[in-house]
Design a protein around this motif. Structure first.
Motif, PDB file in Angstrom:
ATOM      1  N   PRO A  46       0.822  -1.215   0.000  1.00 12.23           N
ATOM      2  CA  PRO A  46       0.000   0.000   0.000  1.00 12.23           C
ATOM      3  C   PRO A  46       0.855   1.264   0.000  1.00 12.23           C
ATOM      4  O   PRO A  46       1.874   1.334   0.692  1.00 12.23           O
ATOM      5  CB  PRO A  46      -0.815  -0.120   1.298  1.00 12.23           C
ATOM      6  CG  PRO A  46      -0.867  -1.587   1.573  1.00 12.23           C
ATOM      7  CD  PRO A  46       0.447  -2.137   1.094  1.00 12.23           C
ATOM      8  N   ALA A  47       0.422   2.238  -0.770  1.00 13.23           N
ATOM      9  CA  ALA A  47       1.149   3.512  -0.830  1.00 13.23           C
ATOM     10  C   ALA A  47       1.084   4.223   0.522  1.00 13.23           C
ATOM     11  O   ALA A  47       0.069   4.167   1.224  1.00 13.23           O
ATOM     12  CB  ALA A  47       0.550   4.396  -1.919  1.00 13.23           C
ATOM     13  N   HIS A  48       2.180   4.885   0.877  1.00  7.59           N
ATOM     14  CA  HIS A  48       2.240   5.678   2.104  1.00  7.59           C
ATOM     15  C   HIS A  48       1.771   7.093   1.774  1.00  7.59           C
ATOM     16  O   HIS A  48       2.479   7.852   1.107  1.00  7.59           O
ATOM     17  CB  HIS A  48       3.664   5.718   2.655  1.00  7.59           C
ATOM     18  CG  HIS A  48       4.299   4.377   2.813  1.00  7.59           C
ATOM     19  ND1 HIS A  48       3.802   3.399   3.632  1.00  7.59           N
ATOM     20  CD2 HIS A  48       5.417   3.846   2.245  1.00  7.59           C
ATOM     21  CE1 HIS A  48       4.585   2.333   3.584  1.00  7.59           C
ATOM     22  NE2 HIS A  48       5.567   2.581   2.750  1.00  7.59           N
ATOM     23  N   ARG A  49       0.612   7.477   2.269  1.00  9.66           N
ATOM     24  CA  ARG A  49       0.023   8.774   1.920  1.00  9.66           C
ATOM     25  C   ARG A  49       0.258   9.781   3.043  1.00  9.66           C
ATOM     26  O   ARG A  49      -0.091   9.524   4.204  1.00  9.66           O
ATOM     27  CB  ARG A  49      -1.470   8.621   1.656  1.00  9.66           C
ATOM     28  CG  ARG A  49      -1.773   7.641   0.551  1.00  9.66           C
ATOM     29  CD  ARG A  49      -3.258   7.454   0.333  1.00  9.66           C
ATOM     30  NE  ARG A  49      -3.940   8.707  -0.017  1.00  9.66           N
ATOM     31  CZ  ARG A  49      -5.159   8.739  -0.542  1.00  9.66           C
ATOM     32  NH1 ARG A  49      -5.834   7.613  -0.776  1.00  9.66           N
ATOM     33  NH2 ARG A  49      -5.713   9.903  -0.835  1.00  9.66           N
ATOM     34  N   PRO A  50       0.851  10.932   2.756  1.00  9.91           N
ATOM     35  CA  PRO A  50       1.114  11.924   3.804  1.00  9.91           C
ATOM     36  C   PRO A  50      -0.166  12.608   4.278  1.00  9.91           C
ATOM     37  O   PRO A  50      -1.018  12.989   3.478  1.00  9.91           O
ATOM     38  CB  PRO A  50       2.044  12.928   3.110  1.00  9.91           C
ATOM     39  CG  PRO A  50       1.704  12.798   1.653  1.00  9.91           C
ATOM     40  CD  PRO A  50       1.330  11.366   1.430  1.00  9.91           C
ATOM     41  N   VAL A  51      -0.287  12.729   5.590  1.00 15.72           N
ATOM     42  CA  VAL A  51      -1.429  13.423   6.193  1.00 15.72           C
ATOM     43  C   VAL A  51      -1.019  14.876   6.406  1.00 15.72           C
ATOM     44  O   VAL A  51      -0.132  15.173   7.212  1.00 15.72           O
ATOM     45  CB  VAL A  51      -1.840  12.771   7.524  1.00 15.72           C
ATOM     46  CG1 VAL A  51      -2.988  13.546   8.159  1.00 15.72           C
ATOM     47  CG2 VAL A  51      -2.230  11.320   7.296  1.00 15.72           C
ATOM     48  N   ALA A  52      -1.685  15.770   5.686  1.00 18.21           N
ATOM     49  CA  ALA A  52      -1.307  17.183   5.762  1.00 18.21           C
ATOM     50  C   ALA A  52      -1.865  17.849   7.010  1.00 18.21           C
ATOM     51  O   ALA A  52      -1.198  18.608   7.693  1.00 18.21           O
ATOM     52  CB  ALA A  52      -1.787  17.918   4.507  1.00 18.21           C
ATOM     53  N   GLU A  53      -3.112  17.567   7.336  1.00 16.58           N
ATOM     54  CA  GLU A  53      -3.770  18.175   8.498  1.00 16.58           C
ATOM     55  C   GLU A  53      -4.591  17.102   9.176  1.00 16.58           C
ATOM     56  O   GLU A  53      -5.671  16.756   8.723  1.00 16.58           O
ATOM     57  CB  GLU A  53      -4.677  19.325   8.068  1.00 16.58           C
ATOM     58  CG  GLU A  53      -5.314  20.059   9.245  1.00 16.58           C
ATOM     59  CD  GLU A  53      -4.292  20.850  10.046  1.00 16.58           C
ATOM     60  OE1 GLU A  53      -4.545  21.084  11.238  1.00 16.58           O
ATOM     61  OE2 GLU A  53      -3.255  21.217   9.498  1.00 16.58           O
ATOM     62  N   PRO A  54      -4.082  16.495  10.250  1.00 15.45           N
ATOM     63  CA  PRO A  54      -4.796  15.410  10.906  1.00 15.45           C
ATOM     64  C   PRO A  54      -6.201  15.816  11.315  1.00 15.45           C
ATOM     65  O   PRO A  54      -6.434  16.931  11.782  1.00 15.45           O
ATOM     66  CB  PRO A  54      -3.930  15.099  12.132  1.00 15.45           C
ATOM     67  CG  PRO A  54      -2.582  15.648  11.780  1.00 15.45           C
ATOM     68  CD  PRO A  54      -2.827  16.833  10.905  1.00 15.45           C
ATOM     69  N   ALA A  55      -7.132  14.895  11.138  1.00 16.87           N
ATOM     70  CA  ALA A  55      -8.525  15.164  11.515  1.00 16.87           C
ATOM     71  C   ALA A  55      -8.630  15.419  13.004  1.00 16.87           C
ATOM     72  O   ALA A  55      -8.133  14.645  13.817  1.00 16.87           O
ATOM     73  CB  ALA A  55      -9.409  13.986  11.128  1.00 16.87           C
ATOM     74  N   GLY A  56      -9.253  16.519  13.366  1.00 15.59           N
ATOM     75  CA  GLY A  56      -9.493  16.794  14.775  1.00 15.59           C
ATOM     76  C   GLY A  56      -8.320  17.403  15.494  1.00 15.59           C
ATOM     77  O   GLY A  56      -8.359  17.612  16.694  1.00 15.59           O
ATOM     78  N   GLY A  57      -7.195  17.661  14.769  1.00 12.02           N
ATOM     79  CA  GLY A  57      -6.037  18.220  15.433  1.00 12.02           C
ATOM     80  C   GLY A  57      -5.502  19.401  14.668  1.00 12.02           C
ATOM     81  O   GLY A  57      -5.627  19.494  13.460  1.00 12.02           O
TER      82      GLY A  57
END
Length: 415
Positions: free
Chosen positions: A135-146
């Motif tokens: 599976p591709a590693h997808r960068p999280v730009a703005e975590p949900a709820g944080g």
């Protein structure tokens, strides 16, 4: 092997194995080696070691029992983990000899396929193929709820309520495992190639260093689960499953709330609720890792897969067909006699002459698993392998070996 002996590990090797893994891999790997050595269902017998003339342990590798599902057929498999060679003994063929001995052990255990997440190119030299994309590693730009920066999550030590307060996010316990396994079974239902985890492997995962299995719960129900793995300056949320999108978002938020200044990634998972959530939280990314697979008994694997191959025929325009299909692999070939949609006893033979035009479908022997289990068809292989040829009978090959989407729950996580 004049300067070293390769053998099955003994109880007395446990300390040297752990020390060598700590020196050549990571402290987390050393803790996991000790975990496997101490587990009754694994133990020293799962390790192969190399010992020099002075009796010093200079190499080790472990083999874990696993099950691979191809369609509806369960295939006994082995997973290679924790390969390590003493630095002073590198370049002497020890890693190769360890892997060759491990392959023999795997055959003796009845495994028809082996899988490893490992060093680029190295395992290709040992007969393994890149068969399934990680599976591709997808960068999280703005975590949900944080609102803070994303980064690695330490293994939580107590329950945490994510933003919104609806789902409690905490480390999984033994009582959670059956429900987590059911979520994974549902997520894997639509894939053609799956590596499934045994109850014993799920229990080991609770103590596996370097990753933490986390769940989002509410009123006793599990709405989401995932492994949170730390790798140096990044953390990866992988093997995510969910029955509730909000639960999964809050699992991500609770993880992100514990991070420092390192980067947070999520691993793709197709055809599940997870994919929808990831599309909102993380940027797309290319696949940059593949799983190695190896097989030393290809005809035995095809024979075991006959019920699945017959089911594929039954769902195709070739339902009830009677004909013989020959597939060549340069060094050898196999004939599949088909009578009214049923596949008879397979007949293996030696090399066949490969014709530039005509002749049977042919692929190189080191692309056997790519044809049988990979995401390509015979045409896809022919498009990038000059020695793969669709040939006469390609219509049947396309039906018997369609592109397979994979979902592989390995112990090791690629990064």
């Amino acid at each position: 092997m004049d300067d070293h002996e390769v053998r099955v590990a003994r109880a007395a090797d446990a300390g040297p194995i752990t020390d060598l893994v700590a020196q050549r891999l990571t402290p987390a790997d050393a803790a996991n080696a000790r975990l496997l050595l101490d587990r009754p269902e694994v133990g020293p017998g799962a390790f192969t070691v190399a010992v020099d003339r002075g009796g010093h342990l200079v190499g080790t590798v472990a083999l874990l029992d696993a099950t691979m599902r191809v369609g509806e057929v369960a295939v006994p498999a082995g997973e290679l983990v924790l390969l390590a060679v003493d630095r002073a003994h590198e370049g002497r063929g020890i890693a190769r000899h360890l892997c060759e001995a491990l392959a023999a052990s795997s055959l003796a255990r009845g495994h028809l396929v082996r899988i490893v997440v490992g060093i680029p190119y190295f395992y290709r030299r040992l007969g393994y193929e890149y068969v399934a994309p990680h599976p591709a590693h997808r960068p999280v730009a703005e975590p949900a709820g944080g609102s803070g920066p994303s980064g690695p999550a330490a293994a939580p030590t107590s329950g945490a309520v994510a933003a919104g307060g609806a789902w409690a996010v905490r480390p999984a316990g033994v009582d959670d495992l059956d429900r987590v396994a059911l979520l994974h079974a549902a997520a894997q239902r639509s894939v053609g190639l799956a590596l499934v985890r045994s109850p014993e492997a799920w229990r080991r995962l609770l103590d596996w260093s370097g990753s933490c299995l986390r769940v989002a719960t509410r009123d006793g129900a599990i709405g989401a689960a995932a492994r949170v793995a730390t790798h140096s300056d990044v953390v990866v949320i992988t093997e995510a499953v969910a029955s509730d999108a909000t639960a999964l978002r809050q699992l991500v938020a609770a993880t992100a709330a514990e991070v420092g200044d390192r980067s947070l990634f999520v691993d793709d998972r197709h055809d599940t609720l997870v994919a929808s959530v990831w599309s909102q939280l993380a940027a797309p990314a290319p696949v940059d890792d593949w799983y190695y697979l190896g097989c030393d008994r290809p005809v035995a694997l095809l024979d075991l897969l006959r019920p699945e191959l017959e089911a594929r025929l039954a769902r195709s325009p070739f339902a009830g067909v009677s004909r013989e299909l020959t597939i060549g692999f340069y060094r050898w070939h196999v004939r599949l006699p088909i009578e009214r949609g049923r596949i008879g006893e397979l007949v293996a033979g030696g090399p066949l002459r490969v014709e530039r035009d005509g002749g049977p479908p042919t692929v190189p022997p080191d692309a056997f698993l790519s044809l049988v289990l990979g995401p390509w068809t015979i045409d896809g292989l022919a498009s990038h392998l000059p020695d793969a040829r669709p040939g006469e009978g390609a219509d049947l090959v396309r039906v018997l070996f369609p592109p397979a989407r994979a979902d592989l729950l390995t112990t090791d996580i690629a990064w």
